[in-house]
Design a protein around this motif. Structure first.
Motif, PDB file in Angstrom:
ATOM      1  N   GLU A  18       0.814  -1.215   0.000  1.00  0.00           N
ATOM      2  CA  GLU A  18       0.000   0.000   0.000  1.00  0.00           C
ATOM      3  C   GLU A  18       0.847   1.264   0.000  1.00  0.00           C
ATOM      4  N   ILE A  19       2.148   1.118   0.207  1.00  0.00           N
ATOM      5  CA  ILE A  19       3.038   2.275   0.309  1.00  0.00           C
ATOM      6  C   ILE A  19       4.245   2.013  -0.592  1.00  0.00           C
ATOM      7  N   PRO A  20       4.592   2.939  -1.476  1.00  0.00           N
ATOM      8  CA  PRO A  20       5.691   2.686  -2.418  1.00  0.00           C
ATOM      9  C   PRO A  20       7.090   2.876  -1.823  1.00  0.00           C
ATOM     10  N   VAL A  21       7.291   2.361  -0.617  1.00  0.00           N
ATOM     11  CA  VAL A  21       8.579   2.456   0.068  1.00  0.00           C
ATOM     12  C   VAL A  21       8.867   1.093   0.697  1.00  0.00           C
ATOM     13  N   ASP A  22      10.138   0.683   0.680  1.00  0.00           N
ATOM     14  CA  ASP A  22      10.477  -0.627   1.252  1.00  0.00           C
ATOM     15  C   ASP A  22      10.330  -0.619   2.775  1.00  0.00           C
ATOM     16  N   ILE A  23      10.180  -1.799   3.330  1.00  0.00           N
ATOM     17  CA  ILE A  23       9.904  -1.928   4.763  1.00  0.00           C
ATOM     18  C   ILE A  23      11.075  -1.493   5.637  1.00  0.00           C
ATOM     19  N   TYR A  24      12.293  -1.570   5.115  1.00  0.00           N
ATOM     20  CA  TYR A  24      13.454  -1.129   5.887  1.00  0.00           C
ATOM     21  C   TYR A  24      13.407   0.389   6.071  1.00  0.00           C
ATOM     22  N   GLU A  25      13.195   1.112   4.973  1.00  0.00           N
ATOM     23  CA  GLU A  25      13.145   2.577   5.047  1.00  0.00           C
ATOM     24  C   GLU A  25      11.900   3.066   5.789  1.00  0.00           C
ATOM     25  N   LEU A  26      10.831   2.261   5.757  1.00  0.00           N
ATOM     26  CA  LEU A  26       9.635   2.630   6.518  1.00  0.00           C
ATOM     27  C   LEU A  26       9.852   2.498   8.024  1.00  0.00           C
ATOM     28  N   GLY A  27      10.895   1.788   8.420  1.00  0.00           N
ATOM     29  CA  GLY A  27      11.160   1.594   9.853  1.00  0.00           C
ATOM     30  C   GLY A  27      10.375   0.437  10.441  1.00  0.00           C
ATOM     31  N   LEU A  28       9.970  -0.505   9.601  1.00  0.00           N
ATOM     32  CA  LEU A  28       9.209  -1.657  10.089  1.00  0.00           C
ATOM     33  C   LEU A  28      10.095  -2.759  10.655  1.00  0.00           C
ATOM     34  N   ILE A  29      11.388  -2.699  10.385  1.00  0.00           N
ATOM     35  CA  ILE A  29      12.328  -3.695  10.918  1.00  0.00           C
ATOM     36  C   ILE A  29      12.876  -3.152  12.245  1.00  0.00           C
ATOM     37  N   TYR A  30      12.554  -3.839  13.314  1.00  0.00           N
ATOM     38  CA  TYR A  30      12.992  -3.389  14.637  1.00  0.00           C
ATOM     39  C   TYR A  30      14.315  -4.018  15.059  1.00  0.00           C
ATOM     40  N   LYS A  31      14.536  -5.266  14.661  1.00  0.00           N
ATOM     41  CA  LYS A  31      15.735  -5.958  15.146  1.00  0.00           C
ATOM     42  C   LYS A  31      16.069  -7.101  14.197  1.00  0.00           C
ATOM     43  N   VAL A  32      17.364  -7.291  13.954  1.00  0.00           N
ATOM     44  CA  VAL A  32      17.848  -8.425  13.164  1.00  0.00           C
ATOM     45  C   VAL A  32      18.989  -9.062  13.955  1.00  0.00           C
ATOM     46  N   ASP A  33      18.802 -10.296  14.353  1.00  0.00           N
ATOM     47  CA  ASP A  33      19.838 -11.044  15.063  1.00  0.00           C
ATOM     48  C   ASP A  33      20.373 -12.132  14.152  1.00  0.00           C
ATOM     49  N   VAL A  34      21.702 -12.231  14.089  1.00  0.00           N
ATOM     50  CA  VAL A  34      22.362 -13.279  13.310  1.00  0.00           C
ATOM     51  C   VAL A  34      23.173 -14.116  14.287  1.00  0.00           C
ATOM     52  N   SER A  35      22.875 -15.409  14.350  1.00  0.00           N
ATOM     53  CA  SER A  35      23.629 -16.290  15.241  1.00  0.00           C
ATOM     54  C   SER A  35      24.977 -16.621  14.612  1.00  0.00           C
ATOM     55  N   ASP A  36      25.860 -17.175  15.417  1.00  0.00           N
ATOM     56  CA  ASP A  36      27.167 -17.595  14.918  1.00  0.00           C
ATOM     57  C   ASP A  36      27.029 -18.627  13.800  1.00  0.00           C
ATOM     58  N   ASP A  37      25.913 -19.371  13.809  1.00  0.00           N
ATOM     59  CA  ASP A  37      25.663 -20.381  12.778  1.00  0.00           C
ATOM     60  C   ASP A  37      24.890 -19.818  11.589  1.00  0.00           C
ATOM     61  N   LYS A  38      24.714 -18.491  11.570  1.00  0.00           N
ATOM     62  CA  LYS A  38      24.046 -17.766  10.477  1.00  0.00           C
ATOM     63  C   LYS A  38      22.561 -18.084  10.355  1.00  0.00           C
ATOM     64  N   HIS A  39      21.921 -18.244  11.503  1.00  0.00           N
ATOM     65  CA  HIS A  39      20.469 -18.299  11.559  1.00  0.00           C
ATOM     66  C   HIS A  39      20.027 -16.875  11.889  1.00  0.00           C
ATOM     67  N   VAL A  40      19.016 -16.379  11.179  1.00  0.00           N
ATOM     68  CA  VAL A  40      18.601 -14.987  11.328  1.00  0.00           C
ATOM     69  C   VAL A  40      17.201 -14.919  11.932  1.00  0.00           C
ATOM     70  N   LEU A  41      17.060 -14.060  12.929  1.00  0.00           N
ATOM     71  CA  LEU A  41      15.770 -13.784  13.550  1.00  0.00           C
ATOM     72  C   LEU A  41      15.486 -12.302  13.374  1.00  0.00           C
ATOM     73  N   VAL A  42      14.349 -11.995  12.756  1.00  0.00           N
ATOM     74  CA  VAL A  42      13.956 -10.612  12.502  1.00  0.00           C
ATOM     75  C   VAL A  42      12.726 -10.301  13.336  1.00  0.00           C
ATOM     76  N   GLU A  43      12.772  -9.164  14.045  1.00  0.00           N
ATOM     77  CA  GLU A  43      11.578  -8.640  14.713  1.00  0.00           C
ATOM     78  C   GLU A  43      11.119  -7.469  13.881  1.00  0.00           C
ATOM     79  N   MET A  44       9.862  -7.526  13.476  1.00  0.00           N
ATOM     80  CA  MET A  44       9.331  -6.479  12.611  1.00  0.00           C
ATOM     81  C   MET A  44       7.918  -6.128  13.045  1.00  0.00           C
ATOM     82  N   THR A  45       7.438  -5.033  12.508  1.00  0.00           N
ATOM     83  CA  THR A  45       6.077  -4.628  12.787  1.00  0.00           C
ATOM     84  C   THR A  45       5.402  -4.267  11.482  1.00  0.00           C
ATOM     85  N   LEU A  46       4.196  -3.781  11.575  1.00  0.00           N
ATOM     86  CA  LEU A  46       3.425  -3.340  10.428  1.00  0.00           C
ATOM     87  C   LEU A  46       3.007  -1.895  10.652  1.00  0.00           C
TER      88      LEU A  46
END
Length: 128
Positions: free
Chosen positions: A46-74
């Protein structure tokens, strides 16, 4: 008795010390850049802007084994793509070389508001 106190103090000190990653700083920098690039490929329909620039990504965790956990909102809890967007984020993260798994969790605290947008997003939406 003094030995137990010393060991306890050493443990407490090591517990609070920053943990060293098994990944090199160069690898962490590459992953960070590549993850941001990947996240910028996901758009709120609904918005012509990516979710990163919109500020919808709150947290990105990368484990030593390269598993990624993203906390995001809408932008709103009733967003019509609420059920789909975490999957889009996981798919985007999995395009990054070396990532083994990706999980995106929706969170609503703190709630999103336009102040979380980057200047680039505000410019694209004519909000200056």
């Amino acid at each position: 008795m003094d030995d137990a106190i010393t060991k306890s103090a050493d443990f407490a000190e090591s517990w609070d010390a920053p943990q060293k990653s098994a990944l090199s700083q160069a690898e962490l920098d590459r992953l960070t850049d590549d993850l941001v690039t990947a996240l910028k490929t996901v758009f709120d329909p609904e918005i012509p802007v990516d979710i990163y620039e919109l500020g919808l990504i709150y947290k990105v965790d990368v484990s030593d084994d390269k598993h990624v956990l993203v906390e995001m909102t809408l932008t709103a809890p009733g967003c019509p793509v609420a059920g789909e967007m975490p999957g889009w984020v996981e798919d985007a993260v999995m395009t990054v070389e070396g990532i083994r798994s990706a999980k995106a969790n929706l969170v609503f605290d703190p709630p999103w508001d336009p102040s979380k947008m980057s200047d680039e997003a505000k410019l694209a939406l004519n909000m200056f």
